[in-house]
Design an enzyme around this catalytic site. Structure first.
Site, PDB file in Angstrom:
ATOM      1  N   GLN A  97      35.028  43.709  55.561  1.00  0.00           N
ATOM      2  CA  GLN A  97      35.788  42.880  54.626  1.00  0.00           C
ATOM      3  C   GLN A  97      37.213  43.385  54.552  1.00  0.00           C
ATOM      4  OE1 GLN A  97      34.278  41.700  50.812  1.00  0.00           O
ATOM      5  NE2 GLN A  97      32.523  43.037  51.065  1.00  0.00           N
ATOM      6  N   GLY A  98      38.155  42.466  54.463  1.00  0.00           N
ATOM      7  CA  GLY A  98      39.550  42.872  54.279  1.00  0.00           C
ATOM      8  C   GLY A  98      40.185  42.139  53.116  1.00  0.00           C
ATOM      9  N   GLU A 152      29.011  36.381  47.411  1.00  0.00           N
ATOM     10  CA  GLU A 152      28.883  37.819  47.236  1.00  0.00           C
ATOM     11  C   GLU A 152      28.331  38.155  45.851  1.00  0.00           C
ATOM     12  OE1 GLU A 152      32.539  40.060  47.595  1.00  0.00           O
ATOM     13  OE2 GLU A 152      31.388  41.799  48.233  1.00  0.00           O
ATOM     14  N   ASN A 199      33.521  44.563  37.337  1.00  0.00           N
ATOM     15  CA  ASN A 199      32.787  43.859  36.288  1.00  0.00           C
ATOM     16  C   ASN A 199      33.712  43.410  35.154  1.00  0.00           C
ATOM     17  OD1 ASN A 199      30.659  44.355  37.921  1.00  0.00           O
ATOM     18  ND2 ASN A 199      29.359  45.301  36.357  1.00  0.00           N
ATOM     19  N   GLU A 200      34.859  44.092  35.019  1.00  0.00           N
ATOM     20  CA  GLU A 200      35.818  43.645  34.008  1.00  0.00           C
ATOM     21  C   GLU A 200      36.392  42.276  34.401  1.00  0.00           C
ATOM     22  OE1 GLU A 200      35.509  46.853  35.032  1.00  0.00           O
ATOM     23  OE2 GLU A 200      34.612  47.278  33.087  1.00  0.00           O
TER      24      GLU A 200
END
Lengths: 389, 356
Positions: free
Chosen positions: A125-126, A243, A372-373
């Site tokens: 992933q980038g 995702e 998660n924030e």
């Protein structure tokens, strides 16, 4: 509502179980964050693919099995039941794959999906850059059109699987005068392109799980663009949805961990060691929450199969599984007591299983795939309708 | 494998939601609080018109012949509206108990009462061994009460009640003074115990469904309030400290939802795992609702702590529902016994129970 399997689904389960039991390696493979483990996991993927089990929900023409999402869940249950190896190409098969399915041209689908399914090509992933983490719209790496190629300059970082992968997908700024979500394009980049330097980054357990990637006038064909130019943000949000939502963490993973946790509790109690009285409740809660995650996923799959799409609720999932994963591993380490800190291979480490590695891996959960924030902001604004400003 | 509710079920839920939004306003609930019984015959008649008391009554007894998978949606709406009528006592627990009594030989007795309940003419109350009190005993025409393993049916003229005022004015609890006799006994021994256990589990499920609705409503009220309330020149809902509290509550409510629906399926289909499944539902939905009370109160600030603001109408529901039909702690203990000591319930849709 009918929460029972059809005979066809039961048959599918048996078919998957038989193949997996006959083919899963008897010994655990080395970590795929080591060179030898990476190759061993690719070999396993190759075997899965030749059995037709690498990408169960994909169409057959792209190397899949043409199964529906429910069958995928059943396959995942069987996969974890036998303790099959982790999926080294998960960035590809679970995230980029579905995105190519949605946005790719027929040529791109034919070019990329089968080699992804077989893990001949493993993907990194980038997304992140040094100044674009949670603030992903602050991406600064550029891809400027020059003839038939994009010329890429800049830096990506925290590229998961970047240390050993062959390809990288990510967003680049194709309009240098643009800002924020505009002017970004989703591009597929071969990591052996001249001008690209990959520098592995060790995570806290010393393993090279991710990498920073430097681009110095790296030329990538224009055909490697996924979706329209300037539409990278929309394409990336679809990937992020896969995702955070359905594909990355299937429920059987957590059911299996919860089951192991219950066994560890029973074993520790039977051995007569000290067991913190609160652990009975903690273990029970973990088991119940893994059930809740499973039930929620089945409900989501039913919804998707009826034609619905996954939206902001993917953020609910990501918070729930990532925080549950930590709680389960914390409970297990508490049960292991003094042996909880032993590295696998220590003479006294018999029976400690992989709880410590699992704990360290779980700690990353609330950070990757959007912290998660950020997920909480999305829930508040897009589900609860609270004001952005 | 199909988790979605049918179109008819969704229409039923919407109809109940619309009806309660119009009729069961916070002002109406508070008005009931001030009455002696806390219950309204007129309102119950309206509920009977849309079929609520007779939802689980078989069609040949004048009901709708639906099952727990329909009822769960109605109860979720009852929670959302903080409905104070005895839907749980009468419709969700009393009715199926009468149906089962009818199936086990008390045919005429069950038939007589089920028709009256479906028509909105009679109310039921059900006692259970985990609580010394009986909810709605003061308005019930028939009470189904445990005596050891036996189950008794007692009419209103044969009891006396002592009110046990609850912190939740919507909850009406009573000690019931009654005398068991051969005449009142409707099921004995193992049969009586099985009926009691099934009734208790249906009560657990019903509470969990209401808790879902209560939790969601508390979050919605808090999201609305914080989107409007201004401090420092902006809506306080723009602050992450406020957003994240409500987002956390939302995560809990949403992860209780499928657990509650699965428990409804287990109750409706007579699953062997019914008890564990309803316990899981009450643990998850109950904790979600309790958590939502705290977060909703905190983001309301002082106004949420007043009697004038409506928040406490739902907070009190969350608190009293947590204690009804076995507290959350009681159900966690029952689950621990099943999961850790017993063979344990099998994983949902899964491949192995713990220890297999």
């Amino acid at each position: 509502m009918d929460l029972t399997y059809t005979q066809e689904q039961e048959n599918f389960r048996q078919e998957a179980r038989q193949w997996l039991e006959a083919n899963v390696p008897s010994e655990p493979l080395a970590s795929f964050d080591t060179p030898e483990g990476f190759e061993a996991h690719r070999q396993w993927e190759h075997k899965l693919n030749s059995g037709g089990w690498a990408m169960v929900p994909w169409p057959m023409e792209y190397g899949g099995r043409g199964a529906n999402l429910l069958e995928w869940l059943i396959f995942e249950e069987e996969y974890y039941r036998v303790g099959a190896p982790g999926r080294v190409n998960q960035n590809g098969i679970f995230l980029l794959g579905p995105t190519i399915m949605e946005y790719g041209s027929p040529e791109q689908k034919a070019r990329f999906l089968p080699k992804m399914a077989s893990s001949e090509e493993v993907w990194a992933q980038g997304w992140s850059e040094p100044n674009a983490g949670s603030d992903m719209a602050n991406i600064q790496a550029t891809a400027i059109t020059d003839g038939d190629a994009y010329v890429i300059n800049g830096q990506k970082t925290w590229a998961s699987r970047g240390a050993y992968a062959h390809w990288l997908f990510g967003m680049f700024r194709t309009d240098p005068d643009s800002s924020r979500h505009h002017g970004l394009t989703f591009i597929l980049v071969p990591l052996d392109t001249p001008g690209i330097t990959v520098r592995p980054i060790e995570k806290i357990n010393g393993k090279k799980a991710f990498a920073e990637v430097f681009f110095d006038n790296a030329r990538v064909p224009l055909d490697n663009r996924l979706g329209d130019e300037g539409q990278g943000w929309s394409v990336a949000m679809a990937t992020a949805g896969f995702e955070r939502g359905l594909m990355l963490r299937s429920p059987s993973r957590f059911q299996n961990t919860a089951r192991k946790l219950v066994e560890l509790y029973r074993k520790t109690l039977a051995a007569g060691g000290f067991v913190d009285p609160s652990l009975r409740d903690r273990v029970t809660r973990c088991w119940v929450e893994a059930e809740a995650y499973t039930l929620n996923t089945y409900q989501t799959v039913s919804r998707l199969m009826a034609g619905d799409k996954i939206g902001a609720e993917a953020s609910l999932n990501k918070i729930f599984w990532s925080e549950l994963d930590i709680r389960m591993h914390e409970a297990a380490l508490s049960l292991l007591g003094a042996r909880g800190e032993l590295r696998p291979g220590a003479p006294g480490a018999e029976g400690v299983d992989d709880w410590l590695d699992g704990f360290i891996f779980a700690l990353a959960g609330p950070i990757y795939a959007g912290t998660n924030e950020i997920q909480r902001n999305i829930i508040a604004e897009r589900i609860l309708g609270m004001p952005r400003k | 494998m199909e988790f979605n509710f049918s179109e008819d079920q969704q229409l039923l839920q919407q109809a109940v939601r619309d009806f309660l939004a119009g009729e069961c306003t916070p002002a109406a609930v508070r008005e009931l609080w001030e009455t002696e019984t806390g219950r309204s015959k007129a309102f119950w008649s309206q509920l009977a018109e849309i079929g609520v008391p007779g939802l689980l009554v078989p069609e040949d007894h004048g009901g709708l012949g639906m099952d727990e998978r329909d009822m769960v949606l109605v109860l979720e709406e009852a929670g959302r509206a903080a409905l104070a009528e005895p839907v749980i006592s009468t419709a969700a627990v009393g009715v199926p108990l009468l149906v089962e009594l009818g199936e086990s030989g008390q045919t005429e007795f069950a038939k007589k009462w089920l028709g009256r309940v479906a028509g909105g003419e009679a109310l039921l109350a059900v006692g259970y061994e985990q609580s010394p009190f009986v909810a709605d005993a003061h308005v019930a025409d028939l009470l189904l009460l445990p005596q050891g393993k036996d189950l008794h049916a007692v009419e209103r003229g044969d009891i006396s009640v002592t009110a046990q005022p609850s912190n939740d004015q919507s909850q009406r609890l009573f000690s019931v003074d009654w005398s068991p006799s051969e005449k009142t006994c409707v099921a004995q021994g193992t049969e009586g115990a099985a009926l009691q256990a099934a009734a208790f589990d249906r009560g657990v499920l019903a509470c969990a469904a209401e808790q879902l609705g209560v939790g969601q409503q508390l979050i919605d009220m808090a999201a609305l309030y914080t989107s409007q309330r201004q401090q420092f020149g902006v809506a306080i809902g723009t602050f992450q400290a406020v957003k994240h509290r409500l987002a956390n509550a939302k995560v809990q409510v949403e992860y209780a939802r499928a657990v509650v629906y699965r428990a409804a399926h287990s109750a409706a289909t007579g699953s062997a795992q019914r008890s564990a499944d309803v316990s899981m539902a009450k643990v998850m939905a109950g904790e979600a609702a309790l958590f939502a009370t705290k977060e909703a109160l905190q983001v309301h600030g002082a106004i949420g702590y007043t009697y004038e603001q409506d928040l406490h109408v739902w907070m009190k529901r969350a608190w009293s529902l947590d204690l009804a039909f076995g507290s959350g702690a009681w159900h966690r203990a029952r689950l621990a016994d099943a999961i850790i000591d017993g063979q344990g319930p099998a994983n949902a849709f899964g491949y192995c129970a713990p220890g297999n």
